[in-house]
Design a protein around this motif. Structure first.
Motif, PDB file in Angstrom:
ATOM      1  N   MET A   1     -66.224  23.289  26.289  1.00 31.22           N
ATOM      2  CA  MET A   1     -66.064  24.567  26.973  1.00 31.22           C
ATOM      3  C   MET A   1     -65.290  24.405  28.289  1.00 31.22           C
ATOM      4  N   HIS A   2     -65.525  23.279  28.982  1.00 29.37           N
ATOM      5  CA  HIS A   2     -64.834  23.061  30.249  1.00 29.37           C
ATOM      6  C   HIS A   2     -63.324  23.016  30.050  1.00 29.37           C
ATOM      7  N   SER A   3     -62.878  22.281  29.047  1.00 30.70           N
ATOM      8  CA  SER A   3     -61.443  22.150  28.789  1.00 30.70           C
ATOM      9  C   SER A   3     -60.823  23.490  28.421  1.00 30.70           C
ATOM     10  N   LEU A   4     -61.533  24.275  27.608  1.00 28.88           N
ATOM     11  CA  LEU A   4     -61.023  25.585  27.207  1.00 28.88           C
ATOM     12  C   LEU A   4     -60.919  26.514  28.407  1.00 28.88           C
ATOM     13  N   ALA A   5     -61.966  26.546  29.250  1.00 34.13           N
ATOM     14  CA  ALA A   5     -61.970  27.420  30.419  1.00 34.13           C
ATOM     15  C   ALA A   5     -60.838  27.065  31.372  1.00 34.13           C
ATOM     16  N   MET A   6     -60.631  25.762  31.612  1.00 31.71           N
ATOM     17  CA  MET A   6     -59.565  25.332  32.512  1.00 31.71           C
ATOM     18  C   MET A   6     -58.188  25.624  31.918  1.00 31.71           C
ATOM     19  N   PHE A   7     -58.053  25.525  30.603  1.00 32.10           N
ATOM     20  CA  PHE A   7     -56.776  25.840  29.954  1.00 32.10           C
ATOM     21  C   PHE A   7     -56.442  27.318  30.121  1.00 32.10           C
ATOM     22  N   ILE A   8     -57.436  28.177  29.879  1.00 30.69           N
ATOM     23  CA  ILE A   8     -57.221  29.624  30.039  1.00 30.69           C
ATOM     24  C   ILE A   8     -56.834  29.938  31.473  1.00 30.69           C
ATOM     25  N   SER A   9     -57.519  29.305  32.429  1.00 31.24           N
ATOM     26  CA  SER A   9     -57.224  29.542  33.842  1.00 31.24           C
ATOM     27  C   SER A   9     -55.809  29.103  34.193  1.00 31.24           C
ATOM     28  N   ARG A  10     -55.387  27.942  33.722  1.00 27.50           N
ATOM     29  CA  ARG A  10     -54.041  27.442  34.032  1.00 27.50           C
ATOM     30  C   ARG A  10     -52.965  28.373  33.482  1.00 27.50           C
ATOM     31  N   ILE A  11     -53.151  28.827  32.249  1.00 28.02           N
ATOM     32  CA  ILE A  11     -52.181  29.754  31.655  1.00 28.02           C
ATOM     33  C   ILE A  11     -52.130  31.055  32.452  1.00 28.02           C
ATOM     34  N   PHE A  12     -53.297  31.569  32.817  1.00 28.80           N
ATOM     35  CA  PHE A  12     -53.366  32.831  33.551  1.00 28.80           C
ATOM     36  C   PHE A  12     -52.671  32.714  34.905  1.00 28.80           C
ATOM     37  N   LEU A  13     -52.873  31.588  35.595  1.00 27.49           N
ATOM     38  CA  LEU A  13     -52.356  31.438  36.948  1.00 27.49           C
ATOM     39  C   LEU A  13     -50.834  31.290  37.004  1.00 27.49           C
ATOM     40  N   ILE A  14     -50.207  30.868  35.914  1.00 27.54           N
ATOM     41  CA  ILE A  14     -48.749  30.740  35.947  1.00 27.54           C
ATOM     42  C   ILE A  14     -48.052  32.058  35.597  1.00 27.54           C
ATOM     43  N   LEU A  15     -48.816  33.049  35.192  1.00 24.32           N
ATOM     44  CA  LEU A  15     -48.236  34.350  34.855  1.00 24.32           C
ATOM     45  C   LEU A  15     -47.896  35.126  36.126  1.00 24.32           C
ATOM     46  N   PRO A  16     -46.889  35.984  36.089  1.00 22.07           N
ATOM     47  CA  PRO A  16     -46.575  36.845  37.240  1.00 22.07           C
ATOM     48  C   PRO A  16     -47.758  37.760  37.562  1.00 22.07           C
ATOM     49  N   ASN A  17     -47.854  38.169  38.811  1.00 21.09           N
ATOM     50  CA  ASN A  17     -48.970  39.021  39.233  1.00 21.09           C
ATOM     51  C   ASN A  17     -49.047  40.320  38.441  1.00 21.09           C
ATOM     52  N   THR A  18     -47.890  40.863  38.092  1.00 19.06           N
ATOM     53  CA  THR A  18     -47.885  42.117  37.330  1.00 19.06           C
ATOM     54  C   THR A  18     -48.526  41.919  35.951  1.00 19.06           C
ATOM     55  N   ILE A  19     -48.250  40.785  35.328  1.00 20.45           N
ATOM     56  CA  ILE A  19     -48.843  40.498  34.013  1.00 20.45           C
ATOM     57  C   ILE A  19     -50.341  40.244  34.153  1.00 20.45           C
ATOM     58  N   GLN A  20     -50.737  39.537  35.201  1.00 20.70           N
ATOM     59  CA  GLN A  20     -52.156  39.306  35.444  1.00 20.70           C
ATOM     60  C   GLN A  20     -52.899  40.642  35.591  1.00 20.70           C
ATOM     61  N   SER A  21     -52.297  41.569  36.323  1.00 22.11           N
ATOM     62  CA  SER A  21     -52.922  42.884  36.532  1.00 22.11           C
ATOM     63  C   SER A  21     -53.034  43.652  35.221  1.00 22.11           C
ATOM     64  N   LEU A  22     -52.005  43.564  34.382  1.00 22.64           N
ATOM     65  CA  LEU A  22     -52.043  44.245  33.088  1.00 22.64           C
ATOM     66  C   LEU A  22     -53.132  43.653  32.193  1.00 22.64           C
ATOM     67  N   ILE A  23     -53.281  42.340  32.213  1.00 23.83           N
ATOM     68  CA  ILE A  23     -54.324  41.694  31.421  1.00 23.83           C
ATOM     69  C   ILE A  23     -55.701  42.139  31.910  1.00 23.83           C
ATOM     70  N   ALA A  24     -55.878  42.165  33.236  1.00 19.10           N
ATOM     71  CA  ALA A  24     -57.156  42.589  33.801  1.00 19.10           C
ATOM     72  C   ALA A  24     -57.482  44.027  33.394  1.00 19.10           C
ATOM     73  N   LYS A  25     -56.469  44.879  33.426  1.00 18.08           N
ATOM     74  CA  LYS A  25     -56.674  46.278  33.035  1.00 18.08           C
ATOM     75  C   LYS A  25     -57.030  46.383  31.561  1.00 18.08           C
ATOM     76  N   PHE A  26     -56.347  45.628  30.722  1.00 19.50           N
ATOM     77  CA  PHE A  26     -56.609  45.645  29.279  1.00 19.50           C
ATOM     78  C   PHE A  26     -58.032  45.158  28.983  1.00 19.50           C
ATOM     79  N   VAL A  27     -58.436  44.068  29.637  1.00 15.42           N
ATOM     80  CA  VAL A  27     -59.793  43.542  29.424  1.00 15.42           C
ATOM     81  C   VAL A  27     -60.836  44.564  29.858  1.00 15.42           C
ATOM     82  N   GLY A  28     -60.592  45.218  31.000  1.00 14.23           N
ATOM     83  CA  GLY A  28     -61.527  46.236  31.469  1.00 14.23           C
ATOM     84  C   GLY A  28     -61.683  47.374  30.478  1.00 14.23           C
ATOM     85  N   LEU A  29     -60.560  47.837  29.923  1.00 16.28           N
ATOM     86  CA  LEU A  29     -60.611  48.915  28.934  1.00 16.28           C
ATOM     87  C   LEU A  29     -61.281  48.449  27.641  1.00 16.28           C
TER      88      LEU A  29
END
Length: 287
Positions: A1-29
């Motif tokens: 689980m640790h490796s998976l969580a860190m992988f997801i975090s690394r991918i998320f952090l390299i995305l532009p802020n606009t894409i991060q915001s869209l993902i957050a909005k999609f997850v919320g919905l």
């Protein structure tokens, strides 16, 4: 689980802020869509009865309360990049001197809060300020999700994670001048103390008052909220000391009533930031 969580975090952090915001909005919905109609109806009913709102207003408060979870997940994925040097980019603080003075007693401090704002970030941000935080949490029903969250909790500096049934460890932490973070806005069931919360008798876990009385330590109310620009704001209030000049039952009731009133005032200011989906008034008082 640790490796998976860190992988997801690394991918998320390299995305532009606009894409991060869209993902957050999609997850919320997506979270909003996954909530059952029965739970939503219960939530809307409580909001309407407490604030005397229209159905439309209750809907807006309730939906905002749940769709926030997308942003909370996005904040969680930011943890690996956070440090004492950059935490101020994400969070500002008010009242840190109250927490410092509470620890001067050398007996630790019980921090109380509710499920308001990004409550996970509350303890994390204070840990980056050098405070020895202890997350007293409830094990999630979904064990995989529980392990996922704990991966990020454990990368924080000087943070201990304890489950609610580890009372002895919580007392030990106070003896080490640490700060257990306790939520007082969950149903206390038959073992709770009944206090008035939004003018309703509400079963409330007495743990914060019990610990403060037993260990002779102060209680520090703390809340986190989010501004329109996305930045979080943490407010720490002055320490509250339990009055041991009265009997145990009375002092626990008085303390929990006072703390519940403080929490209620915060929720009234920012109703869309509280977790309305829980059935807070499930346990009824026998009149």
């Amino acid at each position: 689980m640790h490796s998976l969580a860190m992988f997801i975090s690394r991918i998320f952090l390299i995305l532009p802020n606009t894409i991060q915001s869209l993902i957050a909005k999609f997850v919320g919905l997506a979270v909003w869509a996954a909530v059952s109609s029965r739970r939503k109806s219960m939530m809307f009913k409580n909001i309407r009865e407490i604030f005397h709102t229209t159905e439309s207003e209750a809907y807006q408060i309730g939906k905002a309360s749940i769709t926030r979870f997308g942003g909370m997940l996005a904040d969680l994925l930011q943890y690996p990049r956070l440090s004492k040097e950059n935490i101020a980019e994400m969070v500002n603080f008010q009242g840190l001197e109250h927490l410092k003075s509470a620890l001067d007693c050398g007996k630790g401090a019980v921090m109380v809060t509710g499920h308001c704002g990004n409550w996970e970030l509350l303890g994390a941000a204070l840990a980056y300020q050098g405070f020895p935080m202890v997350a007293v949490t409830k094990r999630q029903r979904n064990l995989s999700f529980d392990r996922f969250i704990n991966v990020f909790r454990h990368i924080l500096p000087d943070v201990t994670v304890l489950y609610k049934d580890n009372l002895r460890d919580v007392i030990r932490a106070l003896g080490e001048n640490k700060i257990p973070l306790i939520f007082i806005d969950v149903d206390g069931h038959d073992t709770g103390v009944f206090v008035k919360f939004f003018d309703r008798w509400t079963s409330t876990p007495p743990g914060a008052a019990v610990l403060a009385r037993m260990c002779g330590c102060p209680i520090v109310p703390a809340f986190i909220s989010q501004a329109s620009n996305g930045k979080h704001h943490i407010t720490l209030q002055a320490p509250i000391w339990v009055d041991n000049s009265v009997n145990k039952e009375t002092v626990i009731y008085n303390t929990m009533q006072h703390l519940s009133s403080i929490l209620e005032q915060h929720i009234r200011r920012l109703p869309h930031e509280w977790f309305w989906l829980q059935d807070r008034w499930r346990t009824k008082k026998n009149e």
